[in-house]
Design an enzyme around this catalytic site. Structure first.
Site, PDB file in Angstrom:
ATOM      1  N   LYS A  41       0.856  -1.190   0.000  1.00 39.50           N
ATOM      2  CA  LYS A  41       0.000   0.000   0.000  1.00 39.50           C
ATOM      3  C   LYS A  41       0.891   1.239   0.000  1.00 39.50           C
ATOM      4  O   LYS A  41       1.726   1.426   0.898  1.00 39.50           O
ATOM      5  CB  LYS A  41      -0.872  -0.051   1.257  1.00 39.50           C
ATOM      6  CG  LYS A  41      -2.212   0.604   1.105  1.00 39.50           C
ATOM      7  CD  LYS A  41      -3.049   0.252   2.311  1.00 39.50           C
ATOM      8  CE  LYS A  41      -4.315   1.038   2.378  1.00 39.50           C
ATOM      9  NZ  LYS A  41      -4.975   0.896   3.668  1.00 39.50           N
TER      10      LYS A  41
HETATM   11  C1  E4P Z   1      -8.175   1.464   3.983  1.00 35.86           C
HETATM   12  O1  E4P Z   1      -7.528   1.158   3.057  1.00 35.86           O
HETATM   13  C2  E4P Z   1      -8.086   2.781   4.655  1.00 35.86           C
HETATM   14  O2  E4P Z   1      -6.857   2.906   5.272  1.00 35.86           O
HETATM   15  C3  E4P Z   1      -9.218   2.913   5.613  1.00 35.86           C
HETATM   16  O3  E4P Z   1     -10.394   2.449   5.006  1.00 35.86           O
HETATM   17  C4  E4P Z   1      -9.397   4.304   6.192  1.00 35.86           C
HETATM   18  O4  E4P Z   1     -10.595   4.331   6.920  1.00 35.86           O
HETATM   19  P1  E4P Z   1     -10.955   5.498   7.938  1.00 35.86           P
HETATM   20  O5  E4P Z   1     -11.225   6.736   7.159  1.00 35.86           O
HETATM   21  O6  E4P Z   1     -12.168   4.991   8.655  1.00 35.86           O
HETATM   22  O7  E4P Z   1      -9.761   5.659   8.841  1.00 35.86           O
END
Ligand code: E4P
Length: 216
Positions: free
Chosen positions: A87
């Site tokens: 990522k």
């Molecule tokens: C996933 O890839 C993201 O890091 C995550 O969905 C972020 O979610 P949040 O906005 O609830 O922290």
């Protein structure tokens, strides 16, 4: 539409797996910290533990923000397990790194995407997944699902291979809205997934069926 769970909590990952509908996992540094996973070796071990629970892709996020650092970290993460997807944040160095990692056969998930322009760059760089953050857009009075739909349309028009992974999902309606506009994947905490199960007419209907069956 694939279902990923957005957590680093092993019990919740097991529970979603047990339900039989889980296709993968996404994590981020905040989610790892929430589980108290700190230090390089502990983080690496935790990713391997997650991979050993699920069958599908597991996104593991780099914390470097420079090209060389992202590449170095990305290779270490990708070497941990074949299910790992690296990522990478949607920043200038991240786009360059996604291109480089893609050319080396390493799969990537471009994260922190908040606009169609950013999603086009991620696809051009060859990202396996793009993660637009729905909930965080909704938080600032901007329609998150509109962005998901826009990216899906652009990717279909140009036949980009990059999969639209709707992230920052907060509730069941987000999941349904993503399905309506054709997102490839949703990643969400366990509760919104379980919320899809619930309907009072299902509960009262089942109660009546069982009561009738048991009548003498
Ligand atoms: C996933 O890839 C993201 O890091 C995550 O969905 C972020 O979610 P949040 O906005 O609830 O922290």
């Amino acid at each position: 539409m694939k279902f990923f769970i957005d957590t680093a909590n092993l019990n919740q990952i097991r529970e979603a797996m047990d339900l039989g509908i889980l296709d993968g996992v996404t994590t981020n540094p905040s989610l790892m910290a929430k589980e108290g996973i700190r230090g390089e070796e502990n983080v690496k071990k935790h990713y391997i533990d997650i991979c050993n629970i699920v069958d599908g892709d597991v996104s593991a996020e780099v914390i470097s923000t420079d090209f060389e650092g992202i590449i170095r970290e990305g290779k270490i993460l990708a070497d941990l397990h074949p299910q790992i997807v690296v990522k990478v944040p949607m920043i200038r160095e991240g786009v360059k790194a996604i291109r480089h990692l893609t050319q080396e056969g390493i799969r990537t998930n471009c994260t922190l995407v908040f606009s169609a322009g950013q999603a086009i760059l991620a696809a051009k760089a060859g990202a396996t997944y793009v993660s637009p953050f729905m909930g965080r857009l909704d938080d600032i009075s901007t329609d998150g699902v509109e962005l998901i739909a826009q990216i899906v349309d652009i990717y279909r028009y140009y036949e980009f291979d990059t999969q639209v992974l709707a992230a920052s999902i907060r509730h069941t309606m987000h999941i349904i809205q993503c399905a309506e506009v054709g997102a490839d994947v949703v990643t969400c905490p366990l509760q919104p997934i379980l919320g899809l199960l619930r309907h009072p007419l299902t509960d009262s209907g089942l109660e009546k069926f069982l009561a009738d069956h048991n009548k003498k």
